[in-house]
Write an enzyme that holds these catalytic residues in place. Structure first.
Site: not given
Length: 311
Positions: A251, A257
């Site tokens: 994923s 981030d």
């Protein structure tokens, strides 16, 4: 009195990320989903989670409204991350991530955040101006109705507080920040092209494009993510290219981030820029090895960093 933090992260438009699995997507039929997992999401919150995984600490500032907002606060507290939340009238948004086990395709449904009132957006800016951290990370999308200049105001606060601003956003919001200047920006190649007003950039043009932004005082450090090619860090004097390690991807949620978190943590530890970009790539790549919205495991990030150290 709140203790001082070297790193403060800001998420104006956080979310609860709800992820699940199902088998086969068929229109007009009920799709049976597995029990969902809930994660606190949104740029700055994810950056704080990443810093925490590496053993660092930060204060995360976010808006929170309604029952979903309360759940968000609980989830952040469970991660043992200190936070300050600004209450909003409109409810915190939810995102939905679903994986089809038949095809292994991931579907990501993102909802826009409710609008912030003038009082609420002022409360966010006031909270930030009182904190004066060494590093201020502003990351993620902006709520409906917040002007493109919101992050520019954050940049002005960072400048006045002598905080080093690390900004991860795109489009007009990023353009406006460059007018004030940031310490570090993290565009991808497409965004970097837009920032300097060209259609597209080839790999060999990235350094020159980043230098243009640095020369204008837009940023001291430009980190350009090159997707599967890795990333490059550019300053006036430094050009560091790091290839992305070859890992089995599950994923890509939270990879950007995680990369920012790895870099900010390394900067706060006074590591060299050569190490900073490698920690960033290691954490970003490690995040893609996990399902859903789980970010990365510390030992994966450390192992990848060791591998990248000599690259």
């Amino acid at each position: 009195m709140m203790k001082n933090f070297d790193i403060v992260t800001l998420t104006v438009n956080p979310s609860i990320d709800k992820s699940t699995h199902f088998s086969g997507l068929i229109a007009e039929q009920k799709i049976r989903c597995q029990t969902p997992l809930f994660d606190a999401g949104g740029g700055g919150i994810n950056v704080s989670k990443a810093i925490s995984r590496l053993g660092g600490s930060s204060l995360t500032v976010f808006t929170s409204g309604g029952p979903v907002g309360e759940m968000l606060q609980d989830l952040v507290a469970k991660e043992n991350i200190e936070f300050e939340s600004i209450t909003t009238k409109s409810a915190t948004r939810e995102n939905f991530i679903a994986v089809d086990d038949h095809t292994n395709s991931q579907y990501r449904f993102g909802f826009t955040g409710g609008s912030l009132s003038e009082t609420e957006s002022k409360a966010v800016l006031d909270t930030i101006s009182n904190l004066k951290p060494k590093f201020l990370v502003a990351s993620g999308s902006l709520n409906e109705g917040l002007g493109d200049d919101f992050y520019q105001k954050v940049a002005q606060i960072a400048q006045a507080s002598h905080s080093k601003l690390i900004i991860d956003t795109s489009g007009a919001a990023l353009q406006k920040v460059l007018e004030v200047g940031a310490y570090l920006i993290k565009p991808n190649v497409g965004e970097l092209a837009k920032l300097i007003g060209v259609e597209r950039l080839e790999m060999e043009e990235v350094n020159e494009a980043a230098q243009k932004i640095i020369a204008k005082g837009g940023a001291e450090i430009v980190v350009v993510s090159l997707g599967p090619q890795g990333a490059v860090l550019v300053t006036k004097e430094v050009y560091e290219y790091v290839p992305a390690p070859n890992v089995a991807k599950k994923s890509t949620v939270g990879a950007g981030d995680s990369m920012v978190g790895g870099m900010v943590w390394a900067l706060s530890q006074n590591k060299s820029l050569k190490e900073v970009i490698r920690w960033g790539v290691a954490c970003g790549s490690a995040a893609t090895m996990n399902e859903g919205t789980q970010l990365f495991k510390e030992n994966d990030a450390k192992r990848l960093f060791e591998w990248l150290k000599n690259k």
